[in-house]
Write a protein that holds these residues in place. Structure first.
Motif, PDB file in Angstrom:
ATOM      1  N   THR A   1     -17.105   1.738  -0.331  1.00  0.00           N
ATOM      2  CA  THR A   1     -17.616   0.366  -0.428  1.00  0.00           C
ATOM      3  C   THR A   1     -19.118   0.349  -0.710  1.00  0.00           C
ATOM      4  O   THR A   1     -19.610  -0.436  -1.532  1.00  0.00           O
TER       5      THR A   1
ATOM      6  N   LEU B   1      -4.488   8.915   6.835  1.00  0.00           N
ATOM      7  CA  LEU B   1      -5.018   7.566   7.064  1.00  0.00           C
ATOM      8  C   LEU B   1      -6.352   7.620   7.800  1.00  0.00           C
ATOM      9  O   LEU B   1      -7.274   6.848   7.499  1.00  0.00           O
ATOM     10  N   ARG B   2      -6.461   8.529   8.759  1.00  0.00           N
ATOM     11  CA  ARG B   2      -7.721   8.665   9.499  1.00  0.00           C
ATOM     12  C   ARG B   2      -8.848   9.080   8.551  1.00  0.00           C
ATOM     13  O   ARG B   2      -9.961   8.558   8.627  1.00  0.00           O
ATOM     14  N   ARG B   3      -8.567   9.997   7.667  1.00  0.00           N
ATOM     15  CA  ARG B   3      -9.576  10.449   6.702  1.00  0.00           C
ATOM     16  C   ARG B   3      -9.956   9.323   5.743  1.00  0.00           C
ATOM     17  O   ARG B   3     -11.132   9.165   5.399  1.00  0.00           O
ATOM     18  N   ARG B   4      -8.963   8.570   5.305  1.00  0.00           N
ATOM     19  CA  ARG B   4      -9.241   7.477   4.384  1.00  0.00           C
ATOM     20  C   ARG B   4     -10.116   6.410   5.049  1.00  0.00           C
ATOM     21  O   ARG B   4     -10.986   5.823   4.407  1.00  0.00           O
ATOM     22  N   ARG B   5      -9.905   6.194   6.357  1.00  0.00           N
ATOM     23  CA  ARG B   5     -10.749   5.236   7.074  1.00  0.00           C
ATOM     24  C   ARG B   5     -12.199   5.705   7.132  1.00  0.00           C
ATOM     25  O   ARG B   5     -13.128   4.878   7.128  1.00  0.00           O
ATOM     26  N   LEU B   6     -12.387   7.009   7.169  1.00  0.00           N
ATOM     27  CA  LEU B   6     -13.748   7.546   7.149  1.00  0.00           C
ATOM     28  C   LEU B   6     -14.399   7.385   5.777  1.00  0.00           C
ATOM     29  O   LEU B   6     -15.619   7.203   5.666  1.00  0.00           O
TER      30      LEU B   6
ATOM     31  N   HIS C   1     -13.546   5.024   3.375  1.00  0.00           N
ATOM     32  CA  HIS C   1     -13.625   3.652   2.868  1.00  0.00           C
ATOM     33  C   HIS C   1     -15.035   3.053   2.927  1.00  0.00           C
ATOM     34  O   HIS C   1     -15.501   2.457   1.939  1.00  0.00           O
ATOM     35  N   PRO C   2     -15.773   3.197   4.050  1.00  0.00           N
ATOM     36  CA  PRO C   2     -17.139   2.648   4.084  1.00  0.00           C
ATOM     37  C   PRO C   2     -18.046   3.281   3.033  1.00  0.00           C
ATOM     38  O   PRO C   2     -18.896   2.602   2.451  1.00  0.00           O
TER      39      PRO C   2
ATOM     40  N   ASP D   1      -6.901  11.881   0.315  1.00  0.00           N
ATOM     41  CA  ASP D   1      -7.990  12.044   1.287  1.00  0.00           C
ATOM     42  C   ASP D   1      -9.268  12.552   0.623  1.00  0.00           C
ATOM     43  O   ASP D   1     -10.098  13.178   1.263  1.00  0.00           O
TER      44      ASP D   1
ATOM     45  N   SER E   1       0.844  -1.197   0.000  1.00  0.00           N
ATOM     46  CA  SER E   1       0.000   0.000   0.000  1.00  0.00           C
ATOM     47  C   SER E   1       0.874   1.240   0.000  1.00  0.00           C
ATOM     48  O   SER E   1       2.079   1.177   0.304  1.00  0.00           O
TER      49      SER E   1
END
Length: 263
Positions: free
Chosen positions: A222, A211-216, A218-219, A236, A203
């Motif tokens: 999907t 990374l925190r923004r990307r985790r927000l 990702h859902p 981001d 990756s």
């Protein structure tokens, strides 16, 4: 016969004396009444003087309060100006801080732009930078199915494990490899499909905030893909069918409520 005139004079004298006494008594009564009236008037004058003094004191008090109110108004106006100045200063500082945070995050992102994170490669206790780099190249040949000449042409500015080594570690630490040539880095990332069904993964590396923004995001990505929409996550930012996704409750950094990086 000679006694009658004397008795009459005596009665007249007594009558005159009674009359004088009555007159004196009346005069005394009038004097008392006058004195009573004067006393009441004096009491009224005392009361009036007291009222006058109270009114004068009240007047001075009102004047003092008015002057105090004027002073307080001036102080309040001065404080209001200071508050407005502080608000403006705070807004300016927040804006500068926001810009500074953006710049720092952007520099962090750019410094990691050519980095690759590799997960799953076994770690030994006596591992060195040279052996770690050789491990990465072997991984690229054997697992990513890259040609030997292509791997030999790759130059790394550094290759190292992430995190502090522990003797009791059961799980291998990920490896960060910084590729000198951006085109070569893109070529390596394009081989990710070769890792399907394996315990390995590669990756891009991002700062913790990204990374925190990307985790927000990702859902969201999907979910929209389930609806047969095209979704692409770039750093981001999430693009859905070519349009930038923005939601104040999720992508608050796009609305000035968080640090952001402009790519």
């Amino acid at each position: 016969m000679s006694m009658q005139p004397d008795n009459k004079r005596s009665r007249d004298q007594l009558s005159s004396s009674d009359h004088e006494d009555s007159s004196i008594a009346a005069d005394l009564l009038r004097i008392r009444e006058s004195m009573g009236i004067m006393e009441k008037q004096l009491q009224k004058l005392d009361l009036l003087k007291k009222l006058t003094d109270d009114v004068e004191e009240l007047k001075h008090s009102v004047e003092y309060n008015n002057s105090l109110i004027d002073v307080l108004k001036q102080d309040n106006a001065s404080l209001r100006m200071e508050v407005n100045t502080l608000k403006k200063l705070t807004a300016d500082l927040q804006q500068k801080n926001h810009k500074m945070s953006n710049d720092i995050l952007d520099m962090q992102s750019r410094s990691m732009r050519d980095n690759i994170i590799i997960h799953g490669l076994p770690e030994t206790q006596k591992e060195t930078y040279q052996s770690t780099e050789q491990l990465v190249k072997t991984f690229m040949k054997s697992t990513l199915k890259m040609e030997e000449r292509e791997v030999d042409a790759i130059r790394f500015s550094r290759v190292h494990r992430v995190g502090q080594a522990e003797s009791s570690r059961q799980k291998s630490r990920p490896i960060v490899a910084k590729v000198v040539d951006t085109k070569m880095k893109i070529s390596i990332m394009g081989r990710g499909k070769e890792l399907r069904g394996t315990n390995y993964s590669i990756s891009d590396q991002y700062p913790p905030e990204i990374l925190r923004r990307r985790r927000l995001l990702h859902p969201v990505m999907t979910e929209v893909r389930k609806n047969n929409k095209k979704a692409r996550l770039v750093t981001d930012k999430l693009y859905i069918d070519g349009k930038l996704y923005s939601n104040p409750e999720i992508t608050h950094w796009l609305f000035g409520g968080d640090t952001n990086t402009s790519r």
